[in-house]
Scaffold this active site. Sequence first.
Site, PDB file in Angstrom:
ATOM      1  N   ASP A  62      -3.389  17.430  -2.840  1.00  0.00           N
ATOM      2  CA  ASP A  62      -4.663  18.148  -2.754  1.00  0.00           C
ATOM      3  C   ASP A  62      -5.693  17.358  -1.961  1.00  0.00           C
ATOM      4  O   ASP A  62      -5.605  16.131  -1.837  1.00  0.00           O
ATOM      5  CB  ASP A  62      -5.204  18.471  -4.147  1.00  0.00           C
ATOM      6  N   GLU A  75      -2.522   5.195  -3.078  1.00  0.00           N
ATOM      7  CA  GLU A  75      -3.432   5.182  -1.943  1.00  0.00           C
ATOM      8  C   GLU A  75      -4.425   4.031  -1.965  1.00  0.00           C
ATOM      9  O   GLU A  75      -4.761   3.477  -3.013  1.00  0.00           O
ATOM     10  CB  GLU A  75      -4.205   6.495  -1.885  1.00  0.00           C
ATOM     11  N   GLU A 115      -5.337  15.344  -7.862  1.00  0.00           N
ATOM     12  CA  GLU A 115      -5.962  14.016  -7.923  1.00  0.00           C
ATOM     13  C   GLU A 115      -7.463  14.102  -7.679  1.00  0.00           C
ATOM     14  O   GLU A 115      -8.245  13.388  -8.317  1.00  0.00           O
ATOM     15  CB  GLU A 115      -5.319  13.090  -6.884  1.00  0.00           C
ATOM     16  N   GLU A 116      -7.868  14.983  -6.770  1.00  0.00           N
ATOM     17  CA  GLU A 116      -9.274  15.068  -6.397  1.00  0.00           C
ATOM     18  C   GLU A 116     -10.159  15.654  -7.497  1.00  0.00           C
ATOM     19  O   GLU A 116     -11.386  15.581  -7.406  1.00  0.00           O
ATOM     20  CB  GLU A 116      -9.436  15.887  -5.105  1.00  0.00           C
ATOM     21  N   HIS A 138      -0.955  12.217  -3.418  1.00  0.00           N
ATOM     22  CA  HIS A 138      -1.417  13.519  -3.893  1.00  0.00           C
ATOM     23  C   HIS A 138      -1.508  14.499  -2.738  1.00  0.00           C
ATOM     24  O   HIS A 138      -1.832  14.121  -1.601  1.00  0.00           O
ATOM     25  CB  HIS A 138      -2.751  13.419  -4.642  1.00  0.00           C
ATOM     26  N   ASP A 190      -7.130  10.842   3.535  1.00  0.00           N
ATOM     27  CA  ASP A 190      -7.088  10.938   2.065  1.00  0.00           C
ATOM     28  C   ASP A 190      -6.320  12.164   1.618  1.00  0.00           C
ATOM     29  O   ASP A 190      -6.884  13.223   1.410  1.00  0.00           O
ATOM     30  CB  ASP A 190      -8.532  10.990   1.544  1.00  0.00           C
TER      31      ASP A 190
END
Length: 458
Positions: free
Chosen positions: A114, A207, A179-180, A112, A145
């Site tokens: 973001d 991840e 994703e976040e 991802h 991340d």
Amino acid sequence: MELGCRNLVGYCGGLCLLYFLFISSISPTAAVGEEDPSSSSALIISRFQKYLQINTAHPNPQYYEAVDFFISQAKSLSLESQTLEFVKGKPLVLLKWPGSDPSLPSILLNSHTDVVPAEHDKWANHPFSAHIDSHGNVYARGSQDMKCVGLQYLEAIRRLKASGFQPIRSVYLSFVPDEEIGGHDGARKFAESDIFKDLNVGIVLDEGLASPNEHYRTFYAERSPWWLVIKATGAPGHGSKLYDNTAMENLLKSIESVRRFRASQFDLVKAGLKAEGEVISVNMAFLKAGTTSPTGFVMNLQPSEAEAGFDIRVPPNGDPEALERRIAEEWAPTSRNMTFRFKHKVSVFDKSGRPVLTATDSSNPWWILLEEAVIKANGKLGKPEIFPASTDARYFRELGLPAIGFSPMANTPILLHDHNEFLNKDEYLKGIEAYESIIKAYASYVENPRSAGSKDEL
């Protein structure tokens, strides 16, 4: 004069010998590096910094800058590319490295773009400066991340292409948004699309987490989020009066019940009986009550309503029915004028009614290949785990696809969503080697025809 000529001949001969020894000492890998300057460590780290410097933090992620960056990377690697927008303003980049046998299920490397917001004043350096300190630590929001993983995929492919490797299976790379904040407009819509079906994906990599020790961490499942809101009602009253079944009193009883359950689950982790991802976690996210006034709250009035929100995470081996009974009977019983609702609730089962998890034994060849590839890259794997939070991998597992969470960061403190998030550049470079080995193994894998036949019969 004759002596001078001899010295000159000897000097030239020495130079030739030195040149021959130098050429002979260059390995094929080094020769490739000479031809492709982009493979130097300095440039690899520079590209990592450039990606980290793109501010893709919510609430206003600069997605299109990230898109331009990846399209340029794809061109430099001669990868096919397309940009998809299932939701306007939330682009997804899909890259393809075609395999020689398109009939075989493909490999999807997902990441991802973001990142979560950063409190700039709490960081030693600007969170989007990608500052490198004297120890080689690269500080930036997203360094762990998970911008590291997205770019490590590409760097691994760069190395494989430079070595002349040709994949048998097609390799796809997806760079998804949101994703976040749940991934609903990113990975979820992608996984549900006809475009995804046409990719014929056989395995997904996504991840993981950093590891404080020398063993890389891998994840075969994750806990499902249940966002619960409990509401209590009661008659309002004077702040001095004592009486039963007030909204606040009943809500506090529920909070205490939740706290005891949380402690019982946490005790299992503290005693080493279960890993964090194997228990049901409950944490209070908000408490809303009181009657407001221009100066704050009315202090001599007991409110008629009170609410509390809880972030619950349920592992795939948990008992969701028992948890729902507990909520209805203990945490929000109607006998105490209480109700509950879920703001968000993800099933622990896939579309076939099976627990959402990926096998990590000999029944799953992708797992075996990953184990072997990491060892070949001089890495070490720890025991496979259940991811304690949620990732986009769940959307692919829900389809019944195997998905493995893996972020090659060993000897690294876990700093995702934390202040001063960083990844050491040497660990980043080692991670590229790990992915090079994994992608090569996956893209070369051809099932035994006999095994495939048996699987079809089953």
